[in-house]
Every structure is written in structure tokens, then in C-alpha cells.
Design a protein around this motif. Structure first.
Motif, mmCIF file in Angstrom:
data_model
loop_
_atom_site.group_PDB
_atom_site.id
_atom_site.type_symbol
_atom_site.label_atom_id
_atom_site.label_comp_id
_atom_site.label_asym_id
_atom_site.label_seq_id
_atom_site.Cartn_x
_atom_site.Cartn_y
_atom_site.Cartn_z
ATOM 1 N N TYR A 123 0.814 -1.217 0.000
ATOM 2 C CA TYR A 123 0.000 0.000 0.000
ATOM 3 C C TYR A 123 0.848 1.268 0.000
ATOM 4 C CZ TYR A 123 -4.878 -1.433 0.190
ATOM 5 O OH TYR A 123 -6.125 -1.881 -0.150
ATOM 6 N N ARG A 127 -0.099 4.249 -2.496
ATOM 7 C CA ARG A 127 -0.402 5.620 -2.075
ATOM 8 C C ARG A 127 0.384 6.635 -2.894
ATOM 9 N NH1 ARG A 127 -0.861 3.165 3.004
ATOM 10 N NH2 ARG A 127 1.328 3.465 3.523
ATOM 11 N N ARG A 128 1.564 6.268 -3.301
ATOM 12 C CA ARG A 128 2.381 7.202 -4.069
ATOM 13 C C ARG A 128 1.926 7.326 -5.511
ATOM 14 N NH1 ARG A 128 5.453 5.240 -0.090
ATOM 15 N NH2 ARG A 128 6.877 6.663 0.929
ATOM 16 N N GLY A 131 -2.876 7.595 -4.859
ATOM 17 C CA GLY A 131 -3.535 8.262 -3.753
ATOM 18 C C GLY A 131 -4.209 7.323 -2.780
ATOM 19 N N GLY A 132 -3.630 6.116 -2.613
ATOM 20 C CA GLY A 132 -4.252 5.166 -1.703
ATOM 21 C C GLY A 132 -5.512 4.545 -2.267
ATOM 22 N N GLN A 184 -8.851 -0.046 3.636
ATOM 23 C CA GLN A 184 -7.967 -0.661 2.654
ATOM 24 C C GLN A 184 -7.935 -2.182 2.793
ATOM 25 O OE1 GLN A 184 -4.378 1.367 3.714
ATOM 26 N NE2 GLN A 184 -4.846 3.200 2.514
#
Length: 724
Positions: A123, A127-128, A131-132, A184
């Protein structure tokens, strides 16, 4: 004008080549392809992956995790033993304490307990680049289970349902690394009895206890365990010779394995450095970096600073420059571009940084900073910026952005040369080698997918620095990936950044192009009001540009929008697109807009009109040698014949369309034609064996791609075979 229409490099007044201190292409990389880098993992052949094996291999040994491994056995294996339960545990602790290592170690020890494979989702990486985006994580897992992008549902709800269906008959382990929100996790709970879900997180994620998760706190190493780690790295003789100093080093590192590994690297790479001398250096708080402490303990960044000071000047310079590269990973070619080095020189210096544990090497041969190490490199770079302005953040990001812009432009053209483009990059690409045209070069879509996170990171960083030309041109080329792969969150963000940059750069043609394309992911995400607003802005910008081909493209996008709400307005938009394409002399664009017009007429019940329109589109597409789109038009013609009550002609045309689509390897559209053909054959009392043959072929296509439609076709086959 279709998204894949016409090779328009732009009128002279639309040229917006990079200027300023970008002097020609700054494209370097691996020697194998003319100095341009690429790094694409091997593409697996089509078909479902029966046993995914994605948990990363262990590159360091676990220290003193016997109790934690036993607890995981107790919590996970005991929960699923002899029952239909799903094992579920969360490992939590501070960054750098070894959570991922523990999860990978446990996964390795219980490999035989999960005969259907192990899936791993990072994750932090998601996220990078997204954006998750939880949907992106579910898509990754579905790919591991054999679902092709063509058959991916659009909504998270449907993706989750498909994941449950695909895991229902399997015993698998799912490892979710670096989770920071309970949301998530929940969509990725496997359904198969005997499966397990293992989560790592810096936080406790206490809400997951309501779902049955068992928490496991991972604490920093105690003194004995820290010493054992030093023994593993430096040898027992060295530790015993300076036992007191070794204990002080463990204390200064606050029991974090990563910090101790860096201490060991410092000792191993400096022949004259002893543990006692290193302990004395660490004891001096005034020599440590501020602001990178963990829970008030001794600073990990102090260890990084000591390692950094031991580097040779050329290695230290590369280390500083690498800190400015956007994204989490990079290859040697990108490092060379960033530091203005030859590729071979950059690789040699990267080897030194790897030996010093300042960079890690990923499984696919790329390089990666630990999060704290990247922050340290950037601080050192900021300090050196006064004396080295050419290595400052702005300059490095501009070089890297130019590098990615050239490669993305080559990839875009390799996928579809005759596509509308506002940006004119002829000057940038003129003297650069095209890696995708070279023998043995990478597949352009595979490269774009492999570099997706890096490109998106470059877009974000460049946008923040006001590099507007780079941003809108890179966003325009990048969109070719999303026309073939379903990453709605990334597509939306990249086009938003590009449209804003085009507005700042005052290039209305580019703004029109990017805002009209933005309507596609917005509609797929259900954001219809915003999609319409973007299209209205696109129309206004296109009018200002006075570019007929661009205005035709925007009208086609508007037609795709109105298809969902108002058939008459959709047809009006497609007709206007045809007119503008004719004005621009874009005959392939005319054909594709005509195809969409015919489909809209058929949907509105104007079947006779639709038949004439689609026949014209089909002939024009064949004339333009677009066999794939021509076959799609043929399928639409077959459907119209059925709507007109001419089933015999419909079946003949649909059969021809299915054959043509198969020849073009357009399996998704072939399956649609076959299902329609089976429906008509069965409804008109045709041969059962013919119906069965069509359904079997469609079932094969959908099963290979993991489409949710496969269950319906399986039930239909059972009925045809008389088994239900």
C-alpha cells in the motif's frame, strides 16, 4: 474525432516545444537501446494465474521473532484449522521495526498451508501512485487471480464482489503491507475456507478487531536481539572484541533493525572505523540531524549522516541528487539523467550506495530509498544547493520530467501513431533513440504500466514546481495507457494536473484536449455533473484555438456523454464531429464519429438510419485500414439487422464480425459478437450444437480474462447440455 484518430502533430501556432534551459533531449539510460532507459518486468502469457506467489523473498534474516512467529501460527493457522473460518491478523509497530520482514518470514514458513498461492499488496507504493486507491489494490489482486483488465468492473463494490467470487474456492494467503486505513483491508478479505489475511501497519487499526482481526504488536529489538543482528552482519569476533561499544550502538539505534543494518554497513565499509569510535560519534547529539527521531529515541538520521559522511564526493553527490527524484523507485537510467552522468558511471556509483545500505535493489533491478533515507538525502541536497544550483530540486525534477516526457511520447506513438496530439515534441524526439522501435525493445504499454507510479509522481512534483509545459505534454501522452488499462484514479489525477498546467501555460488547445479526455474517467467514476462541466470548458477552449480537428474530438467526447442521457443530443454531437472532421480533412475521424452516430441511432430506435450510417462507417474504416474498428462496426450492423427482424442476415454478419475480431485478437469484442450470435440462433430455433459452439468460445474468452460473465455462460452451457 476518436481518441485514436489522426496523426496531428499540431499546426505551427500550436507548437509548444520545451524551451528555457532544456537544450534538446536529456534522455539517457541503458546502453542497449540508444541511451534511453526502460525497465519492464517480463509479461506473463495470457490466461489465469493458478498459483500466485507474490510475497517478496527474504533478503535479511529475522532476529528474535520466534515468539511472534509462534503467535501468528496460533492466531492464523489455529483459526482456520478444520473449519471454514478465515485467519486474520494485524502486525503493527513503529516504522523500521521489521513488520514486513516478519510477515514475509511467516509466509515463507507456511507456504504449504496455502496451496492456491500467496498475494502481496504494497500500500505504500499504491499511495504514491494512486492516492491510496483501494480499487487499484483490488484490481492488482484480481490480476493475480487471472482476471484481465478488459473484464475489470468499474466500481469498488463490483470489484470486491468479483474478488470474493474468485477466492471462494481457493486457499490463499493475502498479505497487505503498510496499511494505514481499515477501509484498505475489508474489500480484500478472501472468501475461501482455510485462507488467511495478514496485515502490517504503523497503526493498530483497532476497528479491524470488530471484523475478527487479531492484533500483534511488534516491538523494537531488545539488547540481546540487537547484538545478534550485529553478529550476523559484522561477525561474532568483532562484536565480542568490543562488547561494550556494540551494546551502546544497539542503544543508539533504539532497537530498530534498519538503523542497526546501517551501522553495520558503516563499519563494514570503513576499514579504520571501530565500534568504539562509531559509538563515540553517535553519542554526540550535536552532530545528529534534527527532526528525524522516532518517539523521542536516538535519531536514526544520525546513523544515516555518519554513513553519508563516509562516502566519496562523487557518490555523495549522486546520493543528494537522487533525493530529488520524484517517486519511490528509479532505475539507473533515470539516476544518470538526474545527475547528468553516463549510465555506466551512474550504475557504478549506485553499487556503492547499495553496498552502504543507502539504497535497496528491488526484484526487477530498480533502486529504492527507505523513506527516512530519502528525507535525509533531500536535507543534504538542500544544504548543498547554494554551491550546486544545477543539482537543486528544480533543475533535477526538470531533467527527470524531460526524460520521462520523451520516453512517454515514444511509447504513445508506438501504441498508436495516428492519434490526435496537441503537443509537438518533434524537437525533443528528433535526436533521441526510440527504445520501442528497436529490436528486442519493450512493449510500450508494458513499459508505461511498469513506470506508471514514477510518471504520476513526476507529474505531481513538476506541477508543484510550475513546470507547466512538461506537465500538460506528459499528461497528454500518458493517457494512452489508460485507454488500454483500467486505472481510473490515476487517469483522473494525471488529466487534472495536465488541464490545470495547460491553463497556467495559456495553451487553450491543450486545455481543451485534456479537459475533454478527463470526462472519460469522470463518467466511469459516476461523476457525471463534473464530466459535463469539463466538457463545456473544453468546448470553449477548443473554440478559442480554432482547431477543427480538436473541436471534432471534443464533440465526439460530448456525444459519448450524451449517449447516457439524451439520444438526440448525442446524435447532434456526433454529426457536428463528422462535419468538423471533414473540415479538418481527418477522414479516419469521420469514419469513427460516423460509427458512434450509427450506434446512437440504433439505440434510439432509428434502425433504418443506423444501418445506412454503420455501413458507411464500416466501408470508410476498411478504406483507412482500421480492421479492428471495422469489425466492431460490423458487429453493430449485425445487431441492427436483428432489430429490423432480419435474423438470417444478422447471424451471417455477426459470424463475419466474430471471425474478423478473432483475426485482430480483439477477444473481448469477439465474445460480445458470439453471445449475440448465440442469442439469435437459439431464439430462432437454430441448431443446438451451433448455439453451444458460440457459447463455448465466448466462455473460453471470458474465463481466460476472468470476466464476471463467465458464470452466466457456464449456467447456459449446463442448460444446453441438459445438466440442469
Amino acid at each position: 474525432m476518436s481518441e485514436s484518430s489522426g496523426d496531428r502533430q499540431g499546426d505551427p501556432y500550436l507548437r509548444n516545444e520545451l524551451s528555457g534551459n532544456v537544450d534538446g533531449p536529456v534522455v539517457q539510460a541503458q546502453v542497449i537501446h540508444g541511451g534511453i532507459t526502460f525497465n519492464v518486468q517480463k509479461v506473463v502469457a495470457d490466461g489465469p494465474v493458478l498459483r500466485p506467489d507474490q510475497v517478496p523473498p527474504l533478503t535479511v534474516r529475522c532476529v528474535n521473532h520466534t515468539e511472534e512467529l509462534s503467535l501468528l501460527d496460533s492466531d492464523l493457522l489455529a483459526a482456520i484449522h478444520g473449519s471454514s473460518a478465515i485467519g486474520f491478523a494485524v502486525i503493527f509497530g513503529i516504522p523500521g521495526v521489521g513488520k514486513t520482514t516478519l510477515a514475509c518470514r511467516w509466509a515463507d514458513t507456511v507456504r504449504d498451508r496455502f496451496p492456491d498461492g500467496q498475494i502481496f499488496v504494497d500500500y505504500a507504493a499504491l499511495r504514491r501512485r494512486a492516492g491510496g486507491d483501494v480499487s487499484a489494490a483490488v484490481v492488482m489482486c484480481l490480476r493475480a487471480l487471472g482476471v484481465r483488465d478488459t473484464f475489470m468492473p468499474e466500481s469498488l463494490e463490483d470489484l470486491t464482489a468479483l474478488f470474493r467470487s474468485r477466492t471462494a474456492g481457493r486457499r490463499i494467503l493475502v498479505v497487505l503491507d503498510d496499511v494505514n486505513q481499515p477501509g484498505q483491508v475489508r474489500p480484500l478479505v478472501p472468501k475461501g475456507p482455510g485462507s488467511a489475511l495478514l496485515v502490517t501497519s504503523n497503526g493498530k487499526l483497532g476497528e479491524l478487531a470488530l471484523d475478527g482481526a487479531r492484533p500483534l504488536s511488534l516491538e523494537p529489538l531488545d539488547m540481546d536481539s540487537g547484538l545478534r543482528l550485529l553478529v550476523q552482519q559484522c561477525g561474532e569476533e568483532a562484536v565480542e572484541a568490543e562488547r561494550d561499544a556494540a551494546e551502546r550502538l544497539v542503544g543508539f539505534c533504539a532497537g530498530l533493525p534498519k538503523a542497526l543494518q546501517l551501522v553495520a554497513a558503516r563499519l563494514l565499509t570503513s576499514k579504520r572505523l571501530t565500534m568504539s569510535r562509531l559509538a563515540e560519534e553517535l553519542a554526540d547529539e550535536t552532530r545528529r540531524l534534527r527532526g528525524l527521531s522516532l518517539r523521542g529515541e536516538h535519531s536514526v538520521s544520525a546513523v544515516l549522516d555518519l554513513t553519508y559522511r563516509a562516502l566519496q564526493p562523487d557518490v555523495a553527490r549522486l546520493y543528494r541528487v537522487l533525493g530529488w527524484i520524484p517517486g519511490r523507485t528509479f532505475d539507473a537510467g533515470t539516476a544518470a539523467v538526474a545527475a547528468r552522468l553516463e549510465a555506466a558511471e551512474a550504475e557504478a556509483l549506485l553499487d556503492v550506495l547499495e553496498e552502504s545500505s543507502l539504497v535497496d535493489v528491488t526484484e526487477d533491478g530498480r533502486f529504492r530509498f527507505h523513506d527516512l533515507v530519502r528525507l535525509h538525502a533531500r536535507e543534504r541536497a538542500a544544504e548543498a544547493a547554494v554551491e550546486e544550483p544545477e543539482d537543486g530540486r528544480q533543475a533535477v525534477v526538470e531533467r527527470v520530467a524531460t526524460h520521462y516526457l520523451a520516453l512517454t511520447a515514444f511509447a504513445d506513438r508506438a501504441v498508436r501513431e495516428d492519434r490526435l496530439r496537441v503537443g509537438n515534441l518533434n524537437g525533443l524526439l528528433r535526436d533521441a533513440s526510440d527504445p520501442f522501435a528497436a529490436e528486442g525493445g519493450p512493449d510500450p504499454l508494458a513499459w508505461l504500466e511498469a513506470e506508471r507510479a514514477g510518471i504520476l509522481a513526476v507529474l505531481r512534483e513538476a506541477a508543484g514546481l510550475g513546470l507547466h509545459k512538461h506537465v500538460w505534454q506528459l499528461a497528454e501522452g500518458f493517457t494512452v495507457l489508460f485507454l488500454h488499462r483500467r486505472y481510473l484514479g490515476d487517469w483522473k489525477e494525471s488529466l487534472e494536473l495536465g488541464a490545470a498546467a495547460a491553463a497556467e501555460a495559456m495553451v487553450p488547445a491543450a486545455e481543451a484536449r485534456l479537459r475533454s479526455m478527463l470526462s472519460r474517467p469522470l463518467m466511469d467514476l459516476g461523476e457525471y455533473d463534473r464530466a459535463r462541466a469539463e466538457l463545456e470548458k473544453a468546448v470553449a477552449c477548443a473554440e478559442v484555438s480554432a482547431h477543427a480537428a480538436l473541436k471534432a474530438s471534443v464533440q465526439e467526447f460530448f456525444g459519448r456523454y450524451w449517449d447516457r442521457f439524451d439520444a438526440d443530443l448525442a446524435m447532434d454531437a456526433y454529426r457536428r464531429s463528422v462535419e468538423l472532421n471533414i473540415e479538418a480533412g481527418e477522414w479516419r475521424g469521420v469514419a469513427i464519429a460516423t460509427y458512434f452516430l450509427g450506434c446512437a441511432q440504433d439505440a434510439a430506435g432509428r434502425h433504418d438510419q443506423a444501418l445506412d450510417t454503420l455501413r458507411r462507417a464500416h466501408q470508410d474504416l476498411l478504406t483507412r485500414d482500421d480492421k479492428r474498428m471495422a469489425a466492431r462496426a460490423l458487429t453493430a450492423i449485425g445487431a441492427v439487422h436483428e432489430h429490423l427482424g432480419d435474423s438470417d442476415t444478422a447471424m451471417r454478419v455477426l459470424g463475419d464480425a466474430a471471425d474478423a475480431l478473432r483475426a485482430e485478437k480483439a477477444s473481448h469484442y469477439e465474445a460480445q459478437a458470439l453471445v449475440l450470435l448465440a442469442d439469435i440462433t437459439e431464439r430462432t430455433g437454430g441448431a443446438r450444437e451451433a448455439v453451444r459452439e458460440h457459447v463455448i468460445r465466448a466462455h473460453e474468452i471470458y474465463e481466460a480474462g476472468g470476466s464476471p460473465e463467465v458464470e452466466k455462460l457456464r449456467e447456459r452451457l449446463n442448460r444446453l447440455d441438459g445438466t440442469v
